[in-house]
Design an enzyme around this catalytic site. Structure first.
Site, PDB file in Angstrom:
ATOM      1  N   TYR A 113      14.139  32.301   4.869  1.00  0.00           N
ATOM      2  CA  TYR A 113      12.936  33.068   5.214  1.00  0.00           C
ATOM      3  C   TYR A 113      12.953  33.514   6.666  1.00  0.00           C
ATOM      4  O   TYR A 113      13.435  32.794   7.542  1.00  0.00           O
ATOM      5  CB  TYR A 113      11.690  32.193   5.004  1.00  0.00           C
ATOM      6  CG  TYR A 113      11.316  32.000   3.554  1.00  0.00           C
ATOM      7  CD1 TYR A 113      10.938  33.081   2.762  1.00  0.00           C
ATOM      8  CD2 TYR A 113      11.325  30.730   2.995  1.00  0.00           C
ATOM      9  CE1 TYR A 113      10.582  32.879   1.434  1.00  0.00           C
ATOM     10  CE2 TYR A 113      10.970  30.532   1.667  1.00  0.00           C
ATOM     11  CZ  TYR A 113      10.605  31.611   0.895  1.00  0.00           C
ATOM     12  OH  TYR A 113      10.252  31.426  -0.404  1.00  0.00           O
TER      13      TYR A 113
ATOM     14  N   LYS B  46       0.839  -1.204   0.000  1.00  0.00           N
ATOM     15  CA  LYS B  46       0.000   0.000   0.000  1.00  0.00           C
ATOM     16  C   LYS B  46       0.871   1.250   0.000  1.00  0.00           C
ATOM     17  O   LYS B  46       2.060   1.175   0.325  1.00  0.00           O
ATOM     18  CB  LYS B  46      -0.899  -0.014   1.236  1.00  0.00           C
ATOM     19  CG  LYS B  46      -0.116  -0.068   2.530  1.00  0.00           C
ATOM     20  CD  LYS B  46      -0.992  -0.427   3.707  1.00  0.00           C
ATOM     21  CE  LYS B  46      -0.179  -0.441   4.985  1.00  0.00           C
ATOM     22  NZ  LYS B  46      -0.872  -1.044   6.100  1.00  0.00           N
TER      23      LYS B  46
HETATM   24  C1  LIG Z   1      -0.198  -1.871   6.871  1.00  0.00           C
HETATM   25  C2  LIG Z   1      -0.788  -3.081   7.383  1.00  0.00           C
HETATM   26  C3  LIG Z   1       0.002  -4.191   7.732  1.00  0.00           C
HETATM   27  C4  LIG Z   1       1.503  -4.179   7.698  1.00  0.00           C
HETATM   28  O1  LIG Z   1       2.022  -3.601   8.866  1.00  0.00           O
HETATM   29  P1  LIG Z   1       3.591  -3.448   9.088  1.00  0.00           P
HETATM   30  O2  LIG Z   1       3.737  -3.015  10.477  1.00  0.00           O
HETATM   31  O3  LIG Z   1       4.039  -2.441   8.115  1.00  0.00           O
HETATM   32  O4  LIG Z   1       4.165  -4.789   8.813  1.00  0.00           O
HETATM   33  C5  LIG Z   1      -0.641  -5.355   8.097  1.00  0.00           C
HETATM   34  N1  LIG Z   1      -1.988  -5.414   8.156  1.00  0.00           N
HETATM   35  C6  LIG Z   1      -2.773  -4.367   7.852  1.00  0.00           C
HETATM   36  C7  LIG Z   1      -4.251  -4.508   7.940  1.00  0.00           C
HETATM   37  C8  LIG Z   1      -2.202  -3.163   7.473  1.00  0.00           C
HETATM   38  O5  LIG Z   1      -2.984  -2.125   7.181  1.00  0.00           O
END
Ligand SMILES: *Cc1c(COP(=O)(O)O)cnc(C)c1O
Length: 819
Positions: free
Chosen positions: A714, A489
């Site tokens: 700035y 993702k």
């Molecule tokens: C992002 C996510 C993971 C992965 O988590 P990590 O800590 O990055 O390994 C697993 N399960 C769900 C539902 C997630 O949204």
């Protein structure tokens, strides 16, 4: 001369293997342990090695790829493939090593063996450059130096070779003995012994002792006394020894090193005379590796003058394949620094692992110094390209052009790089993955430059090998049969999209998960065929999801109802995933929601629940372990209810990265690994065991001297009360470098030194205080890497690595490399 021909029945004798040989006269030319990297199926022998994964499970795949010769330790497969040859041995890896050792013994030649923690591959490649004029050399492809890589390298020795150069790497005790048997070096070279891989050893002494086992039988041993501190000289290996040192007495005693215009001028005392050489590099590691090569030339009897002449011509060794966006929606794989058959095969495998464009093109130069006649060489290449399903070839050079008839795919030929470049406007490229592979002298970097889009000065480099190694790290923690869902993702946590997914698919993860449907659609368009779960399916995307076989996460009854309403009546058993809320209180069904959920699902044949899962809120925190246990218990309870009512058993999964590290008994049917793949796991001490995947780099745009009291940026936030020097660098908050890094909070690395920001971070730029340093326009600036890590950055501004990584904005160019 040709290789002593090994028939499969001869090999059976060598290995003393029980054999089942319907075709006993098959001639074996290649040895394989990876069913994906087949070059010459009829002439290949597949070893079903039990490593991280059991090679026996790839026999079917190898068979489909045309392999008909196998070495196994389990005969269960032999019946299924009655037309294939099978050799049965106790230990397949041992058999592979024994066969390579046999080939080593059958050939009488000089063999240089190289080990050490750093520099092995560079020293090997440089010695190849330095000695190719006098010997017909065989060497390890890339950095093939492991228990498997070494025998595959040694198998390549042919009778016509006069020198072999092999590297050996170990990560554990008791590994070098077997490599020494296989290589049997006559000349040994020890390179820098660093801290690398110390984890497999009690201490440095133990590691050193293990490494020296490679050299037990050598006639000549080349080393630096600093590397072997603590060992009596009489205990060192080698009938003859040759030492070099910058500080201690040695055969080659370095007395002076000075950088001049990008080169290093070096003086030393050798045989009581002062000698000198020029090495065309200035960084410390390159100079050290260059001196090792210098010592080797002298130890082999070359005169100091000849050694100097050759060293001056050393060229940079790049082991990297880079994947970059190109013109006309092409992807370019740049491997423009070397060309030989084995590295070509590796590069073609990489090309095949990237599926974003159906069309695959190779731009290839003449290949030199293979020890083969051209007609044999180009026939072999033509067969390799056909085997790898290449669609188009552009051959550059008189030799490859002369054999144009051998190539069956779309092909065109040019006499020289120059003539290709002149014709480029008339050559059509579009939607292709193009591998650019050429011998050094063809200067294919010119071609890569023309085909790639201009690279901005800020790039995020992604090391695909490191990512694969991290995947392996988590796999090794899993019980047999537990599946892996890789979380890709948010552009794979900022690291890319289809490039990462393609790699994960190549390495056979079982599932991918994305946040939104459009991410999944992009992956499908890039040739990803793995099942993909979409965590936030929106009704507006249902149609596209069904069309692209994207599987929704269903987290409440509303989304379930609207998906069912949408689903055309002819769709049966469409896969969905149920998310249960056991404590996160974000999305998901709770205990009280089950009756309503089951009412819809029961007896529904349009949907099939393929998995049921929950997400842990604090898998890394010991202080919340009780809560985690509660979550797991609640999940088990809810799952049982659902399973009972549904009448079948969907997969169960709960663990994220840190969960895999800490909750071994909760792996269930699958785990969901995210941030760990990218090198971070807060359940590990300093991410030990993981490799750095992402490096963010930029460059210095301008250097300015400021007088006392002048201010920077700035609102005059940066104050230089004593004056000094600043560098402006091309990264700002729009690139993802948060404004809170301003005014000295954030630091970057220039020439290996940490320097603070000064003044506020601007949108596209920021300033660094480089007072007292020699820095010029164009110098490289590291925002984060393995030394100055994302964890450090996260601490500086009070956030977590996830945010630093995913914040690197999309306008920052991603460059992928593969070693
Ligand atoms: C992002 C996510 C993971 C992965 O988590 P990590 O800590 O990055 O390994 C697993 N399960 C769900 C539902 C997630 O949204």
């Amino acid at each position: 001369m040709t290789k002593e021909l090994y028939s499969i029945s001869h090999i059976a004798k060598i290995l003393k293997a029980q054999s089942f040989l319907p075709h006993p006269d098959n001639v074996i030319r290649k040895l394989l342990t990876d069913s994906r990297t087949v070059i010459d199926p009829e002439g290949s022998l597949f070893f079903a090695v039990k490593a991280q994964r059991d090679g026996h499970s790839f026999i079917h795949h190898a068979y489909q790829n045309g392999i008909r010769n196998f070495v196994v330790s389990d005969l269960g497969y032999a019946e299924k493939y009655a037309d294939a040859n099978f050799l049965l041995v106790n230990n397949v890896l041992q058999a592979l090593q024994d066969l390579a050792a046999y080939n080593r013994n059958a050939n009488d030649l000089k063999v240089i063996g190289i080990t050490g923690s750093n520099g092995k591959t560079i020293v090997k490649e440089w010695l190849y450059q330095l000695l190719a004029a006098d010997f017909n050399i065989v060497r390890s492809p890339k950095s093939f130096n492991s228990q498997i890589g070494v025998p595959l390298s040694v198998w390549q020795i042919l009778p016509e070779h006069t020198l072999a150069i092999f590297e050996a790497g170990i990560s554990r005790k008791e590994e070098m003995g077997s490599l020494a048997e296989v290589i049997q070096p006559t000349i040994g070279i020890l390179t820098n012994i660093g801290e690398a891989h110390a984890e497999g050893f009690e201490n440095k002494e133990e590691k050193l002792a293990e490494k020296l086992k490679l050299f037990k039988q050598t006639e000549l041993f080349i080393y630096a006394p600093e590397y072997v501190a603590g060992i009596n000289i009489s205990d060192l290996p080698g009938e003859k020894k040759f030492s070099w040192s910058m500080t201690l007495p040695a055969d080659l005693k370095i007395s002076f090193i000075e950088p001049i215009e990008g080169r290093s001028y070096i003086r030393a005392i050798y045989q009581e005379k002062e000698i000198e050489c020029l090495i065309p590099f200035i960084d410390k590691a390159a100079v050290e590796n260059g001196i090792i090569c210098w010592a080797t030339l002298l130890a082999l009897g070359y005169s100091p003058e000849e050694a100097d002449l050759r060293l001056e011509k050393l060229t940079q060794v790049s082991m990297r394949l880079e994947l970059i966006n190109g013109i006309e929606n092409c992807s370019i794989i740049d491997d423009s620094y070397s060309a030989d058959i084995s590295s070509l095969a590796i590069a073609l495998d990489f090309l095949n692992s990237q599926n974003q464009h159906p069309k695959k093109t190779l731009i290839l130069s003449d290949i030199y110094e293979t020890g083969k006649k051209n007609e044999v060489l180009y026939a072999e290449i033509a067969a390799l390209l056909a085997q790898k399903n290449l669609n188009r070839l552009i051959g550059i050079g008189p030799n490859i052009s002369a054999f144009a008839d051998l190539f069956s795919m779309e092909a065109s030929f040019y006499e020289s790089t120059q003539s290709f470049v002149e014709n480029l406007p008339a050559i059509h490229f579009s939607n292709e993955t193009i591998l650019v592979k050429g011998a050094r002298r063809f200067e294919f970097e010119k071609i890569s430059k023309l085909l790639t889009l201009k690279i901005h000065d800020t790039v995020l480099e992604i090391n695909l090998n490191a990512l694969a190694a991290n995947l392996q790290f988590y796999r090794s923690k899993l019980k047999a049969g537990v599946k892996v869902m890789a979380m890709v993702k948010a552009f794979s946590y900022g690291s890319g999209s289809f490039e990462i997914a393609n790699l994960l698919q190549y390495h056979k993860v079982d599932y991918l998960a994305v946040a939104y449907a459009d991410e999944g659609i992009a992956l499908r368009k890039a040739g990803i065929s793995l099942p993909i779960m979409v965590m936030s399916p929106e009704p507006s995307a249902f149609e596209a999801m069904v069309k692209h076989q994207l599987e929704p996460e269903i987290y409440n009854s509303n989304i379930l109802k609207s998906f069912l309403n949408f689903l055309p009546a002819y769709e049966k058993n469409f896969p969905i995933h149920l998310k249960l809320d056991t404590g996160m209180h974000r999305l998901g069904f709770e205990r009280t929601d089950l009756p309503a959920l089951l009412k819809i699902l029961k007896d529904n044949n349009q949907l099939k629940v393929v998995s049921i899962f929950t997400h842990l809120v604090a898998s890394a925190d010991t202080e919340h372990d009780e809560f985690t246990t509660h979550q797991l218990n609640e999940f088990a309870y809810l799952y049982k209810e659902l399973e009972h009512q549904l009448g079948y058993q969907p997969m169960r999964h709960a663990l994220n990265t840190s969960g895999v590290t800490r909750w071994q008994n909760a792996q269930m049917d699958m785990v969901r690994v995210g941030i760990g793949l990218y090198g971070f796991d807060s359940a590990l001490d300093h991410n030990k065991g993981l490799q750095t995947v992402a490096v963010l780099k930029t460059t210095v745009t301008q250097v300015k001297e400021l007088k006392a009291g002048e201010t920077v940026g700035y609102s005059r936030k940066g104050i230089m009360s004593n004056g000094g020097k600043i560098a402006t660098v091309k990264i700002g908050y729009a690139d993802g470098y948060n404004r809170t890094f301003g005014n000295g909070v954030g630091k970057m690395l220039i020439h290996g030194k940490l320097v603070p920001t000064i003044g506020s971070i601007c949108m596209d730029m920021c300033m660094l205080d480089i007072t007292g340093m020699h820095v010029k326009t164009g110098d490289e600036v590291i925002v984060f890497n393995e030394q100055h890590t994302i964890v450090d950055l996260a601490e500086q501004i009070g956030t977590i690595p996830y945010e630093i990584l995913t914040n690197v904005s999309q306008r920052v160019k991603r460059v992928y490399f593969y070693e």
